[in-house]
Enzyme design. Structure first.
Site, PDB file in Angstrom:
ATOM      1  N   GLY A 192      32.596  36.243  35.193  1.00 42.17           N
ATOM      2  CA  GLY A 192      33.274  36.343  33.908  1.00 42.17           C
ATOM      3  C   GLY A 192      33.349  34.996  33.233  1.00 42.17           C
ATOM      4  O   GLY A 192      32.691  34.021  33.622  1.00 42.17           O
ATOM      5  N   GLU A 193      34.190  34.921  32.184  1.00 45.80           N
ATOM      6  CA  GLU A 193      34.270  33.713  31.375  1.00 45.80           C
ATOM      7  C   GLU A 193      34.898  32.554  32.141  1.00 45.80           C
ATOM      8  O   GLU A 193      34.535  31.399  31.959  1.00 45.80           O
ATOM      9  CB  GLU A 193      35.097  34.006  30.118  1.00 45.80           C
ATOM     10  CG  GLU A 193      35.238  32.805  29.215  1.00 45.80           C
ATOM     11  CD  GLU A 193      36.122  33.111  28.013  1.00 45.80           C
ATOM     12  OE1 GLU A 193      36.349  32.169  27.246  1.00 45.80           O
ATOM     13  OE2 GLU A 193      36.535  34.255  27.868  1.00 45.80           O
TER      14      GLU A 193
ATOM     15  N   ASP B  96      46.468  43.140  29.353  1.00 44.40           N
ATOM     16  CA  ASP B  96      45.004  43.291  29.414  1.00 44.40           C
ATOM     17  C   ASP B  96      44.643  44.545  30.195  1.00 44.40           C
ATOM     18  O   ASP B  96      43.681  44.545  30.951  1.00 44.40           O
ATOM     19  CB  ASP B  96      44.380  42.049  30.058  1.00 44.40           C
ATOM     20  CG  ASP B  96      42.877  41.977  29.785  1.00 44.40           C
ATOM     21  OD1 ASP B  96      42.396  42.748  28.935  1.00 44.40           O
ATOM     22  OD2 ASP B  96      42.189  41.161  30.413  1.00 44.40           O
TER      23      ASP B  96
ATOM     24  N   ASN C 235      39.708  46.511  34.278  1.00 44.18           N
ATOM     25  CA  ASN C 235      40.658  45.778  35.089  1.00 44.18           C
ATOM     26  C   ASN C 235      41.403  46.684  36.064  1.00 44.18           C
ATOM     27  O   ASN C 235      42.496  46.343  36.534  1.00 44.18           O
ATOM     28  CB  ASN C 235      41.658  45.041  34.195  1.00 44.18           C
ATOM     29  CG  ASN C 235      40.991  43.917  33.442  1.00 44.18           C
ATOM     30  OD1 ASN C 235      40.025  43.334  33.917  1.00 44.18           O
ATOM     31  ND2 ASN C 235      41.489  43.606  32.261  1.00 44.18           N
TER      32      ASN C 235
ATOM     33  N   LEU D 187      29.890  39.273  43.398  1.00 39.31           N
ATOM     34  CA  LEU D 187      30.139  40.656  42.982  1.00 39.31           C
ATOM     35  C   LEU D 187      30.216  40.779  41.465  1.00 39.31           C
ATOM     36  O   LEU D 187      29.929  41.837  40.914  1.00 39.31           O
ATOM     37  CB  LEU D 187      31.449  41.164  43.608  1.00 39.31           C
ATOM     38  CG  LEU D 187      31.494  41.188  45.135  1.00 39.31           C
ATOM     39  CD1 LEU D 187      32.883  41.570  45.611  1.00 39.31           C
ATOM     40  CD2 LEU D 187      30.461  42.155  45.694  1.00 39.31           C
ATOM     41  N   GLY D 188      30.621  39.730  40.800  1.00 44.57           N
ATOM     42  CA  GLY D 188      30.753  39.778  39.347  1.00 44.57           C
ATOM     43  C   GLY D 188      31.040  38.392  38.818  1.00 44.57           C
ATOM     44  O   GLY D 188      31.457  37.486  39.548  1.00 44.57           O
TER      45      GLY D 188
ATOM     46  N   GLY E  78      35.269  32.403  35.699  1.00 44.34           N
ATOM     47  CA  GLY E  78      34.866  32.223  37.085  1.00 44.34           C
ATOM     48  C   GLY E  78      34.084  33.430  37.575  1.00 44.34           C
ATOM     49  O   GLY E  78      33.492  34.179  36.803  1.00 44.34           O
ATOM     50  N   SER E  79      34.091  33.596  38.885  1.00 43.62           N
ATOM     51  CA  SER E  79      33.315  34.669  39.498  1.00 43.62           C
ATOM     52  C   SER E  79      34.117  35.316  40.614  1.00 43.62           C
ATOM     53  O   SER E  79      35.130  34.779  41.073  1.00 43.62           O
ATOM     54  CB  SER E  79      31.993  34.119  40.062  1.00 43.62           C
ATOM     55  OG  SER E  79      32.255  33.120  41.036  1.00 43.62           O
ATOM     56  N   VAL E  80      33.663  36.493  41.044  1.00 47.64           N
ATOM     57  CA  VAL E  80      34.238  37.200  42.185  1.00 47.64           C
ATOM     58  C   VAL E  80      33.141  37.325  43.235  1.00 47.64           C
ATOM     59  O   VAL E  80      32.043  37.786  42.945  1.00 47.64           O
ATOM     60  CB  VAL E  80      34.764  38.594  41.781  1.00 47.64           C
ATOM     61  CG1 VAL E  80      35.347  39.303  42.997  1.00 47.64           C
ATOM     62  CG2 VAL E  80      35.813  38.481  40.693  1.00 47.64           C
TER      63      VAL E  80
END
Length: 835
Positions: free
Chosen positions: A463-464, A591, A596, A460-461, A466-468
């Site tokens: 990032g720096e 954050d 988010n 699904l996405g 890991g992933s979702v």
């Protein structure tokens, strides 16, 4: 202020470079002016000359490979002496002589130096630089030097003389076990002001009684050592001490550990049998503890009739009684010992024959037995050859696969039940295998979900860190729930990386609020040939993704759509309610941003992504201790300056998130680089009002950006204000008058926030347009607020260092509304600030 001018003629668009002391000089305070086509001038300005600005300056321009230099100019800064070498801390042996060095320069020259040891003056002033020989001291002491010239006296930093002593015992001792190799890791204790050179490891083996092993001398750093050749499934103890040039530390306390199990190293001996018509009795010698290499799981008895292997038999003891003895005639038996890891080697084969046949043999019967056994072996080999030729039998580690007769190739498979000598299937990972602290393990123990219940889907996405991924979770009632899984990157190698990831899950474990994303569970993904598994955080699946992407798609997607103002305010209200809840749990998010915040199927916003969150147990702030990758454009002014984070800094980020919502996902501070945000804010600038944003909404978000944290509204107040907007949002609704505090009129009573009264008929509006509301400000906080509003730009100061009001002058009574007098604007040198 100083300004240097340099000019060049005869060249078209020359590249002029400013030089200082032989190095290129870069800066924003340089200006280039075209006098005509072949005549250029350049300026280099220094707004406020400091000691480090002193030096030799000139300009250079390159033309056809030749460098042309201007005449040099010097900036000389006179003042009290400037230290170029200050006293540094020193560690020395007791009574040993050592040197102290101090050097200071002018101008003006000469500069003389005076030493102070333990609060006592040593000698008189001597020329700089000065090296002081100290014959030796017995105790630690403080020292510093003074430097004097015609302008005055400067005092250096205070240094400390430390006396070297033996170190303290090592701490934080850890054990990393890999089969028969064990890695010992530890942290040095107090080093005694001297570098550690070696550490000594004492080990002993416990097998009924302790056996001392040879000592190990290890060179450090690193503070770890791998010990090999240890016996499997054995108890060991060790302790460590470390040494410096003075002596050795005390030993640490004994640490106990047990090596893992292995397959047995030997086969059972003395396999004997007794055969009758009714049963076969077998017995053999039990393995010794050092041969077993673990806890005995069972003895496996393997037997063959002819060339055919039979189903193996398992026994807990070193003997066996099997009924139906006649069926074992001429069978061959072997036995091996098995642990939880696997089975060891097989014993020598034993041929089963009736006892009467053996006893009936004469003295030469042994020869006949040999002949009979040889005939039997020849028969077995012949049968085996026939089977190999005609049935083309193949053996696999799982059973027998063979080709049947006929033209077509048909493969059948007969499973064989046996022990795997290579090792058992990897067990399900537990939290104990991660190396995380016990408190974190206790928090996550009841939400640990076995990996086999998860089926991962598409990403699904990313990032720096890991992933979702989309996933399906099998529930206890065999139903399947669609979830989202945050998976840490696969290149993690340390327990600290895993612990940081799981801390976020620990924060979420206790969250129970409709506007805060809730934790479903945590799972551990095992990796082949890797000691540490990958943690996976299981979260509810959010149908509409993150709020930022949703807002962008409404404006820039393939099929743009309209979001009503009522819906946008509801988004803000959802976020405010979620943050109010987090504040009640003493959580600082750090954050908060539209990216988010997640949107579920009911279009409800849930605050998510707690990777930077911190729980505060004492006080009401958290100070960032190391440099991290932080979202600059969402960070509050005080957090950018001093790395201090509070609930009020989360309020600042909420105001930026409101701006994102009203701007439909636009990036904050368009046209302003990350490196320029701090200077932009300190001048009093803020995010501009987005198009189509009502004034009352912009006033709320602007109130979140007060330079004084206590002047910002709380999340409770923001919830009330946004709820009021939701209920009053209609064409007939009228915006209430916003009351402001007059920060310059000390005689007026502060605004109570309850509305205008006869005593407070007027309001005062500060220069930035939409002022910040604040009550009960102290005097220095008023100055802070005023300085951040624009006066800082003229003065060139930094609000962090303004700790008192401006110096009293006769101009104060005639300052204009913008906080600066005309004299101040014309002559910056007249400004006095208490720093």
């Amino acid at each position: 202020m100083a300004r240097l001018v340099c000019a060049v003629e005869g060249l078209i668009e020359p590249e002029i470079v400013w030089m200082k002391n032989g190095e290129k000089l870069y800066g924003m305070d340089q200006m280039y002016i075209t006098i005509d086509t072949h005549h250029w001038e350049t300026y280099h300005s220094v707004k406020s000359v400091q000691q480090q600005d002193a030096g030799k300056y000139w300009c250079e321009v390159e033309h056809h490979g030749t460098v042309i230099s201007s005449e040099p100019a010097w900036i000389t800064v006179e003042g009290v002496p400037h230290f170029t070498v200050e006293p540094q801390d020193i560690a020395t042996l007791q009574g040993a002589p050592f040197n102290l060095t101090c050097e200071a320069v002018g101008p003006p020259e000469p500069v003389q130096v005076l030493w102070w040891l333990a609060g006592v003056q040593v000698g008189d002033f001597r020329p700089s630089p000065s090296v002081l020989l100290v014959e030796g001291v017995n105790d630690s002491m403080k020292f510093y030097c003074e430097a004097k010239n015609d302008r005055g006296i400067s005092v250096s930093r205070t240094g400390t003389v430390y006396i070297k002593v033996p170190p303290d015992s090592p701490t934080d001792i850890q054990i990393d076990q890999m089969s028969d190799n064990v890695t010992l890791m530890w942290s040095p204790g107090f080093t005694g002001y001297s570098d550690l050179s070696t550490c000594t490891i004492q080990m002993s083996k416990s097998s009924g009684k302790k056996v001392k092993l040879p000592e190990l001398q290890v060179t450090v750093p690193p503070f770890q050592h791998t010990v090999g050749g240890l016996r499997s499934h054995s108890n060991y103890s060790f302790r460590i001490c470390c040494s410096n040039e003075v002596g050795s530390s005390p030993f640490s306390t004994w640490m106990d550990f047990q090596t893992p199990e292995a397959v047995p190293s030997a086969a059972p001996k003395n396999l004997t049998f007794h055969l009758t018509e009714q049963q076969l009795s077998l017995s053999w010698a039990a393995l010794k503890e050092e041969e077993l290499n673990g806890r005995l799981l069972a003895y496996k008895v393997q037997w063959n009739v002819g060339v055919e292997s039979q189903e193996p038999l398992l026994f807990k003891e070193n003997f066996a009684h099997v009924s139906g003895g006649a069926r074992f005639f001429n069978a061959t038996f072997q036995v091996s010992a098995c642990t939880v890891v696997g089975c060891g080697p097989l014993s020598k084969p034993v041929l089963i024959m009736p006892a009467s046949a053996v006893q009936a043999q004469p003295a030469r019967g042994h020869m006949w037995v040999g002949l009979l056994f040889g005939l039997l072996v020849a028969t077995i080999l012949g049968l085996l050859l026939v089977v190999l030729v005609h049935r083309r039998s193949k053996e696999s580690q799982f059973g027998s696969a063979f080709k049947s007769s006929g033209m077509d190739s048909v493969v059948s498979f007969t499973a064989a039940r046996s022990f795997n000598r290579q090792g058992l299937e990897l067990p399900e990972h537990t939290l104990d295998s991660l190396g995380i602290n016990d408190d974190l393990k206790m928090k996550l123990q009841d939400v640990l979900i076995p990996e086999r219940f998860l089926t991962l889907g598409h990403m699904l996405g990313k990032g720096e860190f890991g992933s979702v991924r989309e996933a399906f979770l099998k529930m206890e009632d065999n139903s399947v729930q669609k979830v989202a899984v945050k998976v840490l990157k696969t290149d993690i190698t340390s327990s600290s990386d895993i612990e940081q990831c799981l801390k976020e899950a620990a924060y979420m474990k206790d969250f129970q609020h409709p506007n805060v994303i809730q934790l479903i569970g945590v799972s551990l993904h095992g990796r082949p040939h890797q000691r540490l598994p990958i943690p996976m955080v299981i979260l509810p699946f959010m149908k509409h993704g993150d709020l930022h992407t949703f807002l962008l798609m409404s404006r820039l997607g393939d099929e743009p759509f309209t979001i009503s103002l009522q819906t946008l305010i509801q988004f803000m209200l959802d976020v405010a309610r979620g943050m109010e809840y987090l504040g009640s749990k003493n959580i600082i998010h750090r954050d908060l941003a539209a990216r988010n915040c997640m949107l579920n199927e009911n279009m409800t916003v849930c605050v998510a992504d707690f990777g930077l969150s911190k729980k505060i147990y004492t006080g009401d702030y958290y100070r960032q201790g190391s440099v991290s990758k932080l979202p600059v454009k969402w960070i509050a002014l005080e957090s950018l300056a001093d790395n201090v984070y509070t609930t009020q800094s989360d309020v600042w980020a909420f105001g930026v998130t409101m701006w994102e919502i009203m701007a439909r996902g636009q990036t904050p501070y368009p046209g302003v680089e990350n490196s320029e945000v701090y200077e932009y804010l300190i001048k009093g600038e803020r995010l501009k009002q987005p198009p189509d944003c009502p004034d009352d909404i912009y006033e709320i978000m602007h109130s979140c950006w007060s330079p004084v944290p206590k002047c910002r509204p709380s999340f409770q107040q923001l919830v009330v204000q946004l709820e009021g907007l939701c209920t009053k949002l209609s064409p007939s609704a009228t915006k209430e008058q916003l009351l402001y505090v007059n920060l310059e009129d000390d005689d007026r009573e502060p605004d109570t926030g309850l509305g205008a009264t006869a005593d407070t008929p007027g309001t005062y509006e500060l220069q930035w347009g939409v002022p910040w509301q604040c009550r009960d400000l102290e005097e220095k906080e008023k100055d802070w607020l005023m300085m951040s509003s624009g006066a800082t730009l003229a003065i060139g100061g930094d609000y962090r260092y303004i700790v008192g009001p401006c110096g009293s002058t006769d101009r104060e009574s005639r300052q204009p509304e913008d906080g600066l007098s005309e004299d101040m604007k014309d002559d910056e040198e007249d400004i006095i600030i208490n720093v």
